[in-house]
Design a protein around this motif. Sequence first.
Motif: not given
Length: 719
Positions: A77-78, A88-93, A104-112
């Motif tokens: 979600n946006i 997860m809320f925005d900016k959650t790590v 969690c960045s603007r509704g997208e989950v980025v994993c590294d």
Amino acid sequence: MRLRLLLAVSFFCCLSYGNTKDQSVGRPLAQGRRKGRRTEHRGRVPINGGYNGASVFIESYKAIQEPKPNYNVIPGNIGHCVFQGITMFDKTVWSPKPCVTCLCSRGEVVCDETQCPVLHCQIKFQPVGECCRICIDSVHDVSEISGDSPVPDDPSVPDAGIPHLPAQTGERRQTGKYKNAERKRRKKQNKEKERQRKQLEEQERYKDKELRRLQEEAEERAAAEEKRKRTEEHWRAEEERLQRLEIEQREMLKALEEAAAKAQQRLRAVDHDEEEEREQVVWLRGDVFQMQPQASAPADIPPLPTPPGPSQATEEEEEEEEEEGRESERISYTLPQGCTISDVIVSCENAKLTSIPPLSIPELKSLNLKGNAITTIPAGAFNGILNLEWVDLGKNKISSSGIDPQAFKNLKFLTRMYMDGNLLEEIPQGIPGTLLELKINENNIHEIEENSFEGLNSLVTLEMEGNLLSEGNVNPKAFIPLNQLTYLRLGRNHFRMIPQGLPPSLQELHLENNLIEEISEGALNQSTNINVIVLRHNKIDESRIAPLAWLNHRTLESIDLSYNKLHLVPSFLPKSLVHLVLVGNQIERIPGYVFAHMEPGLEYLYLSYNKLDGDGVEPESFFGTFLTMTELCLDHNQLTSVPTGINEMTSLHFLRLNNNNIRHIGEDNICDPLNDEDLHLVALRLENNLIDPQKIPPTAFSCVRSYSSIILKPQRFKK
């Protein structure tokens, strides 16, 4: 009341100002440390459990200057993200699994996924809660990190320097425990490696020792074989030489016999011619005397010939006479059967002779008549060999009554006479004064009178062992003429004390195998030059040795008291003593300082086959011998340890401690560990004890020149 209100407001303001300052100072510090770790670990983002850490993470996360990794994008979600059913809320790590960090960045989950660096070390370790291994060698001891001390920015230590995080503090503690355990393990491994290395070195030394021993045995066997071969060759050559000599003698005897036969023929021919001449002359003279008157004499009768005189002998006759003289001289060299001649020596040993053979060899020097059945020596027995210097008449049946008083009178050059193993009852009379050596051992001599040695002023060596002599039948004045005597043997007789009246020139006295029980104070007063005394196999007790019997003798260097009845090492030994033999007694103790008065000091001490035990040797027993002792024999005793003081003997070359009850060899019992450079011991024997060779310290034999000279096997020790 107002005062209290003002104080409360002031305290609240100070407290609010302090919290604001702490937050403004703490965030940049945390951001810098996280940024440094992010840069080193290629995009790794730590998990922050809160405390307004989202904005801090975003700033450091966007500041990464390296190629973009491959991200897995999960739609959501946006402004919010949904991950595995969780919003997860925005900016959650967060970190769904080890080594993976999601944002969690603007509704997208980025994993590294964290990329671990390549490590170049031997020991690697993965701390609890970390995804990458680290080098143990590069980890600093956590005990060195204090609250305010600076912490190096080491990527191998996760979040080092952030003491306020409980998880990281636990990791450091666990890492420190592991490091301590690892240090102990490495220390244990190093000890084990050192032990194995020492064991391998010991095995190598043992192998080298065995190899050297085998090589030495092989060399000894080769040397013995070579010696045996040389001996066989020598005897073979000697046998061939004797055979050639025998052949030459036979040929010489044959030639002599032929020459004698020819000489006799010539003599008979000459006698016959002379007889014919004499007969012819007599006939002519008779014819003349029976002549008729001249008137009636026939005119043709020849004149009377004149007989030949001595001056008219021909040269031929003179040569014949000289040849006859030479032949007669050769005939005098004929030897009895069983005798041989070599140069100026005639040997008739074991030739079954019953009398001295009549010899006429003026140049003869030595005559060996040993092992025959000769019973008498007549007056003219040596008339044909007046230049004789040495005669051996041993192992015959000559008695004192069978020797003529004039038998040796004409032997002006005689220096040695051996008459061992005969039936003599007294010293032979008429011995020439030129004699230097006289041996009359193994006879029946039971008396020595005052004039028995009269005229023997040059005698140097006198041996009378194995007779019936004692202090009761030896006249004290009998030795007065022997002013050159230096060597006297009186062993195997019946003396109960040292004979009186020994000459001052005496240097060596042998009295072994007698019945001597004591050594009186004046026994050796006249023998001021005595150097060696042998008293073994007697009945001497240390209490029967007078204190001043030999204490002040300045030349007495060697005493042999073996096989007597001694229970301790005698006191008041000579100051000049160098060589002391006490083998085969019942010695139980070596008193302290018993050798301390000797100058320069005792060098050879033999105490084998006694009863020395652990209490028999005192710490001061060897005092005075530390700089001079060269050879020490303590074998075949009851010692339980190495005696004190041996490690201080800096000149000791040979040490025997075998056949005792020694159980332990300490590091400093035999060698001084503080003097490693002095390799003075040449031979060391320790076999037949109770020693465990594996428990001997490596430096126990540091003063031995070669390990091959140490004898340790066999031992009576049982594992």
